[in-house]
Design an enzyme around this catalytic site. Structure first.
Site, short mmCIF file in Angstrom:
data_model
loop_
_atom_site.label_atom_id
_atom_site.label_comp_id
_atom_site.label_asym_id
_atom_site.label_seq_id
_atom_site.Cartn_x
_atom_site.Cartn_y
_atom_site.Cartn_z
N LYS A 1 0.86 -1.18 0.00
CA LYS A 1 0.00 0.00 0.00
C LYS A 1 0.90 1.23 0.00
O LYS A 1 1.61 1.49 0.97
CB LYS A 1 -0.90 0.02 1.24
CG LYS A 1 -1.68 1.33 1.35
CD LYS A 1 -2.47 1.44 2.63
CE LYS A 1 -2.78 2.90 2.91
NZ LYS A 1 -3.54 3.09 4.15
N GLY B 1 -8.25 8.76 9.83
CA GLY B 1 -8.54 8.78 11.26
C GLY B 1 -9.61 9.79 11.68
O GLY B 1 -9.89 9.94 12.86
N ALA C 1 -9.63 5.30 4.24
CA ALA C 1 -9.59 6.43 5.17
C ALA C 1 -10.89 7.22 5.20
O ALA C 1 -11.50 7.48 4.16
CB ALA C 1 -8.45 7.41 4.87
N GLY C 2 -11.28 7.57 6.41
CA GLY C 2 -12.39 8.49 6.61
C GLY C 2 -13.64 7.88 7.20
O GLY C 2 -14.51 8.59 7.69
N THR D 1 -8.82 3.06 12.08
CA THR D 1 -9.24 3.78 13.28
C THR D 1 -10.69 3.53 13.65
O THR D 1 -11.02 3.42 14.83
CB THR D 1 -9.01 5.30 13.09
OG1 THR D 1 -7.69 5.48 12.59
CG2 THR D 1 -9.17 6.07 14.38
#
Lengths: 66, 268
Positions: B110, B171, B197-198, B220
């Site tokens: 990644k 996060g 993400a998000g 997260t």
């Protein structure tokens, strides 16, 4: 002879191999990877690889991350 | 007689870098209380692809600390080493090469090259540069990028095996901030698109999948939840539900009602 090991100055015997350095750090058999002056030293070369004065040596491992 | 299994089974796997995966949820291994909680949550999520980071060994300390690759064996999961924390193409390339050495030649990575500490938004120029070098060097690159359809297409064209736009900052838990861009990226793409993400909670994951994303990568939202193992299970269901809804094809949105019971045969 001095090398930079993970950012810290370390004095080593000039005849020390990469494998012997790892053994002295209790890292034999551990899942690690080694880079010297930004080039990988493959596991297959640890037994024969010798260091040079001021080499920048990085020993890394896998840790949790996202 | 009723069909004993009324759910139509579709051969619907995620295909990345020459491998089929049953799960469309990819998860991180960091931010947990410990590696045992990480394993419990990862198993509850059903994820087959898990991320890891590459960092210096703590020389002379904590040598007895549990090792990630022992608790979560590369025999049981497909590892996706990340380049988190890299702010230049050079740092990211070095990290990927070290990861490949760590994982005995495994070349799926990644790539993320960050441009700004406050937002952790990607540096797209450095990302493109790193991706080109890594692909030449034989890596299979899953790439973290902005929700910019033009950049996403460039990354696909240079040979990335998956494009992973952010839905909101890493996060942040803000959810899918720009669904139209994500949908456009999906429409244009011929490689898998994964939101990376998000995501904050299960409904965000379902929204991403309903937009047609091939998968989701999250960390997260699971590890930071009050009960990470339960949230991992919720995310698994949301990803599956969102995918099924996308494949099933939702009804169009209409401004006015359309009656659910027939008008014919009314007696009043």
């Amino acid at each position: 002879m001095n090398i930079q090991l993970n950012g810290k100055l370390k004095n080593i015997d000039p005849h020390l191999t990469a494998a012997q350095l790892l053994a002295s750090l209790d890292l034999t058999g551990q899942r690690i990877a080694m880079e010297v002056n930004q080039e990988i030293v493959p596991r297959s070369q640890h037994d024969t690889h010798l260091f040079n004065e001021n080499d920048k040596v990085e020993i890394v491992r896998a840790i949790g991350g996202g | 007689m009723l069909n004993s299994d009324p759910t139509p089974t579709v051969d619907d796997t995620l295909f990345i870098g020459g491998q089929h995966y049953q799960s469309r949820l990819l998860v991180g291994t960091g931010k947990y209380k410990d590696l045992y909680q990480a394993k419990q949550a990862i198993d509850a999520s059903g994820a087959e692809i898990i991320t890891m980071a590459v960092r210096r060994t703590n020389i002379g300390q904590h040598q007895n600390e549990a090792n990630l690759l022992e608790i979560l064996s590369p025999k049981d999961y497909t590892y996706l080493p990340n380049t988190a924390g890299c702010y230049s193409a050079e740092e990211a390339i070095r990290t990927c090469r070290l990861a490949r050495e760590l994982l005995d030649g495994h070349n799926l990575v990644k790539l993320e090259v960050l441009g700004d500490e406050k937002t952790l938004f990607p540096d797209v120029v450095q990302t493109l540069k790193a991706a080109e070098t890594l692909i030449r060097d034989g890596f299979q690159v899953m790439v973290y990028t902005n929700d910019d359809p033009v950049v996403a297409k460039h990354l696909e064209e240079i040979g990335c095996v998956a494009v992973m736009p952010l839905a909101a900052p890493i996060g942040s838990g803000l959810g899918i901030r720009n669904p139209y861009n994500i949908a456009t990226i999906v429409e244009n793409a011929s490689v898998p698109v994964l939101v990376d993400a998000g995501v904050g909670t299960a409904s965000d994951a379902a929204v991403a999948m309903e937009l047609g994303c091939d998968g989701l990568l999250m960390q997260t939202a699971i590890a930071g939840a009050q009960n990470p193992v339960l949230m991992a299970s919720a995310m698994k269901k949301a990803v599956e539900a969102g995918r099924e809804a996308f494949v099933a094809g939702r009804i169009p949105r209409k401004r006015y009602a359309s009656a659910s019971s027939p008008i014919d045969g009314t007696f009043f």
